[in-house]
Design a protein around this motif. Structure first.
Motif, PDB file in Angstrom:
ATOM      1  N   ILE A 153      22.536  81.790  47.349  1.00 59.60           N
ATOM      2  CA  ILE A 153      23.294  82.710  46.874  1.00 59.60           C
ATOM      3  C   ILE A 153      23.460  83.965  47.643  1.00 59.60           C
ATOM      4  CG2 ILE A 153      23.781  84.190  44.732  1.00 59.60           C
ATOM      5  CD1 ILE A 153      22.558  81.964  42.983  1.00 59.60           C
ATOM      6  N   CYS A 154      22.394  84.545  48.096  1.00 65.11           N
ATOM      7  CA  CYS A 154      22.370  85.801  48.675  1.00 65.11           C
ATOM      8  C   CYS A 154      23.305  86.032  49.933  1.00 65.11           C
ATOM      9  CB  CYS A 154      21.006  86.021  49.062  1.00 65.11           C
ATOM     10  SG  CYS A 154      20.905  87.583  49.651  1.00 65.11           S
ATOM     11  N   PRO A 155      24.187  86.935  49.960  1.00 69.35           N
ATOM     12  CA  PRO A 155      24.982  86.979  51.075  1.00 69.35           C
ATOM     13  C   PRO A 155      24.334  87.551  52.402  1.00 69.35           C
ATOM     14  CG  PRO A 155      25.335  88.813  49.595  1.00 69.35           C
ATOM     15  CD  PRO A 155      24.312  87.848  48.815  1.00 69.35           C
ATOM     16  N   ILE A 156      23.109  88.053  52.167  1.00 68.02           N
ATOM     17  CA  ILE A 156      22.646  88.510  53.394  1.00 68.02           C
ATOM     18  C   ILE A 156      22.000  87.283  54.178  1.00 68.02           C
ATOM     19  CG2 ILE A 156      20.351  89.572  53.925  1.00 68.02           C
ATOM     20  CD1 ILE A 156      20.577  91.307  51.685  1.00 68.02           C
ATOM     21  N   HIS A 157      21.594  86.011  53.472  1.00 69.41           N
ATOM     22  CA  HIS A 157      21.098  85.039  54.023  1.00 69.41           C
ATOM     23  C   HIS A 157      22.318  84.316  54.397  1.00 69.41           C
ATOM     24  CE1 HIS A 157      20.223  80.575  53.796  1.00 69.41           C
ATOM     25  NE2 HIS A 157      19.318  81.066  54.482  1.00 69.41           N
ATOM     26  N   THR A 158      23.440  84.265  53.693  1.00 71.06           N
ATOM     27  CA  THR A 158      24.496  83.528  54.412  1.00 71.06           C
ATOM     28  C   THR A 158      25.082  84.198  55.696  1.00 71.06           C
ATOM     29  OG1 THR A 158      25.255  82.775  51.986  1.00 71.06           O
ATOM     30  CG2 THR A 158      26.981  82.980  54.140  1.00 71.06           C
ATOM     31  N   GLY A 159      24.956  85.582  55.753  1.00 69.10           N
ATOM     32  CA  GLY A 159      25.573  86.217  57.092  1.00 69.10           C
ATOM     33  C   GLY A 159      24.466  85.997  58.086  1.00 69.10           C
ATOM     34  N   SER A 160      23.065  86.134  57.948  1.00 68.12           N
ATOM     35  CA  SER A 160      22.174  86.009  58.806  1.00 68.12           C
ATOM     36  C   SER A 160      22.206  84.626  59.402  1.00 68.12           C
ATOM     37  CB  SER A 160      20.720  86.456  58.534  1.00 68.12           C
ATOM     38  OG  SER A 160      20.406  85.658  57.352  1.00 68.12           O
ATOM     39  N   MET A 161      22.464  83.678  58.632  1.00 68.71           N
ATOM     40  CA  MET A 161      22.461  82.112  58.925  1.00 68.71           C
ATOM     41  C   MET A 161      23.650  82.077  60.027  1.00 68.71           C
ATOM     42  SD  MET A 161      23.068  78.852  56.736  1.00 68.71           S
ATOM     43  CE  MET A 161      24.887  79.126  56.366  1.00 68.71           C
ATOM     44  N   LEU A 162      24.847  82.461  59.683  1.00 68.44           N
ATOM     45  CA  LEU A 162      25.711  82.403  60.527  1.00 68.44           C
ATOM     46  C   LEU A 162      25.687  82.964  62.089  1.00 68.44           C
ATOM     47  CD1 LEU A 162      28.873  82.975  58.044  1.00 68.44           C
ATOM     48  CD2 LEU A 162      28.017  80.860  59.207  1.00 68.44           C
ATOM     49  N   VAL A 163      25.117  84.240  61.860  1.00 66.08           N
ATOM     50  CA  VAL A 163      24.636  85.089  63.058  1.00 66.08           C
ATOM     51  C   VAL A 163      23.523  84.071  63.847  1.00 66.08           C
ATOM     52  CG1 VAL A 163      23.478  86.844  64.126  1.00 66.08           C
ATOM     53  CG2 VAL A 163      25.046  87.287  62.024  1.00 66.08           C
TER      54      VAL A 163
END
Length: 230
Positions: free
Chosen positions: A75-85
């Motif tokens: 759920i966390c957008p921080i994890h989603t964003g860092s995963m894409l990075v």
């Protein structure tokens, strides 16, 4: 004998294809859930109303003793964003910088959690407005992950992770390794964004309270030795 050998090979290939298809479907489902919640987060952000997201986070805390840190991994957008990075870094061949030793002290993440709660109270009770703490850490997570290992934000700085680590301690369900099937090739350890997977005597083990339940280790284990279970 040759016919039997060919049939066994065919069975093995079919089983492998089934596992690959299951893995592909699991990745697609997880990405769909992450994108859905990321869109919801930015919609709430643009309307200047993150209170519903606070309820989602509270739900994540309440579910953590049963399901582990599913908020972090799904759920966390921080994890989603860092995963894409991280995906971008791997494609570009950029090697991450190790986390500085001074930030590995356990008290730092809890100090960040205290500051997070103080910012929420200050915004609500004193300033009469919401301080976008999650947005701040979202941007911080992207920047840090671009230069450093992903664990920098997830394991050592994130206040949400600090709170959920405590809530998920001894959770009913967790990602665990079957030692009988583990070959110790280290793929799971490399895939883990928090450094929760460790290899000892050629066998992997997982720190459940540090695990985000992101299932990257599950998806990267060729022996299918890792599963999310009771």
């Amino acid at each position: 004998m040759n016919q039997m050998h060919q049939m066994n090979q065919m069975d093995q290939m079919n089983q492998m294809n089934q596992k690959l298809n299951q893995m592909k479907k699991r990745k697609q489902l997880k990405m769909a859930v992450q994108v859905l919640f990321a869109v919801l987060f930015f919609v709430l952000l643009t309307t200047d109303n993150l209170r519903p997201w606070r309820l989602i986070f509270i739900a994540g805390i309440l579910l953590a003793p049963l399901l582990g840190r599913v908020y972090c991994g799904w759920i966390c957008p921080i994890h989603t964003g860092s995963m894409l990075v991280t995906v971008h870094k791997k494609k570009s061949g950029r090697k991450p910088i190790p986390v500085p030793a001074m930030f590995k002290a356990p008290w730092i993440r809890y100090a960040m959690a205290v500051l997070f709660l103080a910012a929420v109270i200050l915004g609500e009770r004193v300033l009469d407005r919401q301080i976008p703490v999650l947005l701040i850490f979202f941007v911080l997570g992207l920047v840090l992950t671009y230069f450093y290992q992903e664990a920098f934000i997830h394991r050592f700085l994130c206040p949400y992770g600090a709170i959920l680590k405590l809530a998920a301690f001894r959770s009913k369900r967790a990602v665990a390794v079957n030692p009988e099937r583990c070959q110790g090739n280290g793929d799971c350890e490399k895939a883990c964004p928090t450094g929760a997977v460790h290899l000892t005597d050629g066998k992997a083990s997982i720190e459940s309270s540090e695990c985000l339940v992101c299932l990257r280790c599950v998806m990267n284990c060729k022996e299918k030795a890792i599963a999310y279970r009771h």
